[in-house]
Design a protein around this motif. Structure first.
Motif, PDB file in Angstrom:
ATOM      1  N   ARG A  40      46.221  38.394  61.073  1.00  0.00           N
ATOM      2  CA  ARG A  40      46.352  39.665  60.456  1.00  0.00           C
ATOM      3  C   ARG A  40      46.270  39.385  59.027  1.00  0.00           C
ATOM      4  NH1 ARG A  40      51.495  42.146  63.171  1.00  0.00           N
ATOM      5  NH2 ARG A  40      52.053  40.377  64.131  1.00  0.00           N
ATOM      6  N   LEU A  41      46.774  38.315  58.649  1.00  0.00           N
ATOM      7  CA  LEU A  41      46.842  38.021  57.150  1.00  0.00           C
ATOM      8  C   LEU A  41      45.323  37.713  56.675  1.00  0.00           C
ATOM      9  CD1 LEU A  41      48.142  37.339  54.358  1.00  0.00           C
ATOM     10  CD2 LEU A  41      48.937  35.094  55.174  1.00  0.00           C
ATOM     11  N   ILE A  42      44.611  36.978  57.495  1.00  0.00           N
ATOM     12  CA  ILE A  42      43.306  36.485  57.253  1.00  0.00           C
ATOM     13  C   ILE A  42      42.462  37.672  57.233  1.00  0.00           C
ATOM     14  CG2 ILE A  42      41.278  35.175  58.040  1.00  0.00           C
ATOM     15  CD1 ILE A  42      43.213  33.136  59.019  1.00  0.00           C
ATOM     16  N   LEU A  43      42.527  38.701  58.140  1.00  0.00           N
ATOM     17  CA  LEU A  43      41.944  39.663  58.356  1.00  0.00           C
ATOM     18  C   LEU A  43      42.045  40.547  56.989  1.00  0.00           C
ATOM     19  CD1 LEU A  43      42.146  40.685  61.990  1.00  0.00           C
ATOM     20  CD2 LEU A  43      39.862  40.019  60.751  1.00  0.00           C
ATOM     21  N   ALA A  44      43.545  40.854  56.633  1.00  0.00           N
ATOM     22  CA  ALA A  44      43.639  41.799  55.526  1.00  0.00           C
ATOM     23  C   ALA A  44      43.167  41.190  54.142  1.00  0.00           C
ATOM     24  CB  ALA A  44      45.216  41.839  55.288  1.00  0.00           C
ATOM     25  N   VAL A  45      43.118  39.689  53.890  1.00  0.00           N
ATOM     26  CA  VAL A  45      42.641  39.327  52.676  1.00  0.00           C
ATOM     27  C   VAL A  45      41.122  39.640  52.778  1.00  0.00           C
ATOM     28  CG1 VAL A  45      42.152  37.175  51.737  1.00  0.00           C
ATOM     29  CG2 VAL A  45      44.541  37.562  52.331  1.00  0.00           C
ATOM     30  N   MET A  46      40.447  39.405  53.733  1.00  0.00           N
ATOM     31  CA  MET A  46      39.017  39.479  54.196  1.00  0.00           C
ATOM     32  C   MET A  46      38.597  41.098  53.653  1.00  0.00           C
ATOM     33  SD  MET A  46      37.916  37.059  57.205  1.00  0.00           S
ATOM     34  CE  MET A  46      36.374  37.751  57.192  1.00  0.00           C
ATOM     35  N   VAL A  47      39.174  41.996  54.206  1.00  0.00           N
ATOM     36  CA  VAL A  47      38.955  43.136  54.044  1.00  0.00           C
ATOM     37  C   VAL A  47      39.151  43.790  52.606  1.00  0.00           C
ATOM     38  CG1 VAL A  47      39.424  45.619  54.574  1.00  0.00           C
ATOM     39  CG2 VAL A  47      39.376  43.777  56.506  1.00  0.00           C
ATOM     40  N   THR A  48      40.141  42.923  52.069  1.00  0.00           N
ATOM     41  CA  THR A  48      40.632  43.240  50.749  1.00  0.00           C
ATOM     42  C   THR A  48      39.499  42.859  49.516  1.00  0.00           C
ATOM     43  OG1 THR A  48      43.020  43.094  51.001  1.00  0.00           O
ATOM     44  CG2 THR A  48      42.267  42.672  48.898  1.00  0.00           C
ATOM     45  N   LEU A  49      38.909  41.582  49.841  1.00  0.00           N
ATOM     46  CA  LEU A  49      37.720  40.994  49.103  1.00  0.00           C
ATOM     47  C   LEU A  49      36.620  41.785  49.269  1.00  0.00           C
ATOM     48  CD1 LEU A  49      38.114  37.197  50.119  1.00  0.00           C
ATOM     49  CD2 LEU A  49      38.767  38.406  47.902  1.00  0.00           C
ATOM     50  N   VAL A  50      36.465  42.547  50.532  1.00  0.00           N
ATOM     51  CA  VAL A  50      35.238  43.340  50.618  1.00  0.00           C
ATOM     52  C   VAL A  50      35.320  44.617  49.777  1.00  0.00           C
ATOM     53  CG1 VAL A  50      34.130  44.600  52.191  1.00  0.00           C
ATOM     54  CG2 VAL A  50      34.625  42.363  52.687  1.00  0.00           C
ATOM     55  N   PHE A  51      36.553  45.062  49.841  1.00  0.00           N
ATOM     56  CA  PHE A  51      36.836  46.516  49.102  1.00  0.00           C
ATOM     57  C   PHE A  51      37.038  46.308  47.505  1.00  0.00           C
ATOM     58  CE2 PHE A  51      39.021  49.397  52.521  1.00  0.00           C
ATOM     59  CZ  PHE A  51      37.975  49.287  53.300  1.00  0.00           C
ATOM     60  N   PHE A  52      37.293  45.107  47.030  1.00  0.00           N
ATOM     61  CA  PHE A  52      37.786  45.170  45.647  1.00  0.00           C
ATOM     62  C   PHE A  52      36.583  45.347  44.938  1.00  0.00           C
ATOM     63  CE2 PHE A  52      37.787  42.635  41.710  1.00  0.00           C
ATOM     64  CZ  PHE A  52      39.029  42.583  41.487  1.00  0.00           C
ATOM     65  N   PRO A  53      35.496  45.003  45.175  1.00  0.00           N
ATOM     66  CA  PRO A  53      34.237  45.479  44.034  1.00  0.00           C
ATOM     67  C   PRO A  53      33.967  47.173  44.378  1.00  0.00           C
ATOM     68  CG  PRO A  53      33.294  44.221  45.839  1.00  0.00           C
ATOM     69  CD  PRO A  53      34.909  44.099  46.080  1.00  0.00           C
ATOM     70  N   MET A  54      34.443  47.721  45.277  1.00  0.00           N
ATOM     71  CA  MET A  54      34.257  48.934  45.648  1.00  0.00           C
ATOM     72  C   MET A  54      35.409  49.941  44.873  1.00  0.00           C
ATOM     73  SD  MET A  54      32.419  49.131  49.346  1.00  0.00           S
ATOM     74  CE  MET A  54      33.805  48.440  50.137  1.00  0.00           C
ATOM     75  N   VAL A  55      36.465  49.476  45.089  1.00  0.00           N
ATOM     76  CA  VAL A  55      37.356  50.382  44.549  1.00  0.00           C
ATOM     77  C   VAL A  55      38.176  49.847  43.434  1.00  0.00           C
ATOM     78  CG1 VAL A  55      37.826  51.106  47.088  1.00  0.00           C
ATOM     79  CG2 VAL A  55      39.264  49.310  46.075  1.00  0.00           C
ATOM     80  N   SER A  56      37.851  48.751  42.901  1.00  0.00           N
ATOM     81  CA  SER A  56      38.900  48.006  41.555  1.00  0.00           C
ATOM     82  C   SER A  56      38.601  49.177  40.383  1.00  0.00           C
ATOM     83  CB  SER A  56      38.287  46.857  41.499  1.00  0.00           C
ATOM     84  OG  SER A  56      36.803  46.784  41.068  1.00  0.00           O
ATOM     85  N   SER A  57      37.628  50.050  40.388  1.00  0.00           N
ATOM     86  CA  SER A  57      37.512  50.788  39.308  1.00  0.00           C
ATOM     87  C   SER A  57      38.381  51.855  39.277  1.00  0.00           C
ATOM     88  CB  SER A  57      36.107  51.358  39.062  1.00  0.00           C
ATOM     89  OG  SER A  57      35.775  52.176  40.192  1.00  0.00           O
ATOM     90  N   ASN A  58      39.123  51.978  40.116  1.00  0.00           N
ATOM     91  CA  ASN A  58      40.010  53.336  40.399  1.00  0.00           C
ATOM     92  C   ASN A  58      41.470  52.898  39.907  1.00  0.00           C
ATOM     93  OD1 ASN A  58      38.207  54.818  42.007  1.00  0.00           O
ATOM     94  ND2 ASN A  58      38.927  53.734  43.675  1.00  0.00           N
ATOM     95  N   TYR A  59      41.776  51.645  39.588  1.00  0.00           N
ATOM     96  CA  TYR A  59      42.826  51.233  39.037  1.00  0.00           C
ATOM     97  C   TYR A  59      42.788  51.016  37.646  1.00  0.00           C
ATOM     98  CZ  TYR A  59      44.296  50.205  43.968  1.00  0.00           C
ATOM     99  OH  TYR A  59      44.352  50.096  44.921  1.00  0.00           O
ATOM    100  N   GLY A  60      44.129  51.401  36.952  1.00  0.00           N
ATOM    101  CA  GLY A  60      44.152  51.284  35.634  1.00  0.00           C
ATOM    102  C   GLY A  60      44.559  49.833  35.003  1.00  0.00           C
ATOM    103  N   SER A  61      45.208  49.776  33.748  1.00  0.00           N
ATOM    104  CA  SER A  61      45.695  48.341  33.385  1.00  0.00           C
ATOM    105  C   SER A  61      46.795  48.088  33.981  1.00  0.00           C
ATOM    106  CB  SER A  61      45.758  48.788  31.804  1.00  0.00           C
ATOM    107  OG  SER A  61      46.713  49.610  31.536  1.00  0.00           O
TER     108      SER A  61
END
Length: 253
Positions: A40-61
């Motif tokens: 589950r940890l491996i799957l969560a990290v992999m999906v997080t890496l996929v989502f990172f470039p798509m949703v990272s702009s939503n977060y602030g400083s």
């Protein structure tokens, strides 16, 4: 410059992982005891890496205090809990239905460990839960789960306060729906049990010297099992449609 970018990147990654990791701990199929925590940890990290470039702009400083960072993580996990527990409650409806069905068929004494929770439950629940999880992956509903993960960033924007009142109302509604779904799935067997035991009661009054209930128990199991086999496809098809409808509430069209 690199040292300026790394803390911000790590902060965003941790927040995304907080949401995705919580979802993988609650989503059916991924949260089963048979699936190891490492997987589950491996799957969560992999999906997080996929989502990172798509949703990272939503977060602030990065917040200036540790309390602000922890509060942001708690907010992400709360959003994930709303989505994950919604499907978890619907899976609990299957346990309600299987318990009622087993009681009506005279199979409530057949107990065993639940592969999802490890607790004792009727064997019929183990069969129906395993079948439901299998159908989730066969019908590609797990892709709908991942789509709901992504669309949760539009439904619950990062820079806005959570609608706690709406979330509480929705949690109450989805919990009530779980009981309704469980009763609907088991309603044919409730009707069968009423008719069957009414007939046995009438027969016992006509022939009081005969141990009707003892003799009729094998017939109850046989007829009930045949009825269960006839209705299983329709029951699970309707149930899969209900899971799809619950996940569809989190899909932004």
């Amino acid at each position: 410059m690199l040292f300026d970018v790394l803390p911000q990147t790590a902060y965003i990654f941790i927040l995304i992982f907080s949401r995705i990791g919580t979802l993988f701990m609650l989503m059916p199929g991924f949260s089963e005891r048979a699936v190891s925590v490492r997987m589950r940890l491996i799957l969560a990290v992999m999906v997080t890496l996929v989502f990172f470039p798509m949703v990272s702009s939503n977060y602030g400083s990065i917040p200036v205090t540790l309390v602000g960072i922890v509060a942001a993580m708690v907010k992400e996990m709360l959003i994930a809990a709303v989505l994950g527990l919604s499907v978890k409650f619907i899976m609990a409806a299957l346990q309600i239905a299987s318990t009622i069905i087993a009681f009506q068929l005279g199979l409530s004494f057949a107990m065993g460990p639940d592969p999802s929770t490890g607790q004792q439950t009727v064997q019929l629940n183990t069969f129906m839960s395993t079948l439901a999880i299998t159908l989730i992956f066969v019908t590609n509903l797990h892709y709908l789960m991942i789509a709901a993960m992504y669309d949760s960033y539009e439904m619950f924007p990062v820079n806005q306060m959570l609608p706690l009142g709406d979330i509480a109302e929705y949690a109450t509604q989805i919990l009530g729906d779980a009981f309704i779904v469980g009763l609907k799935l088991s309603s044919p067997f409730i009707a069968y049990g009423l008719v069957f035991y009414f007939g046995l009661g009438l027969l016992s009054r006509l022939m009081p010297q005969l141990q009707v209930f003892f003799i009729a128990m094998p017939a109850n199991i046989l007829v009930g099992t045949v009825l269960f086999m006839m209705l299983l496809v329709s029951m699970m098809s309707w149930y899969m449609g209900h899971i799809e409808a619950v996940l569809g509430r989190f899909i932004v069209r």
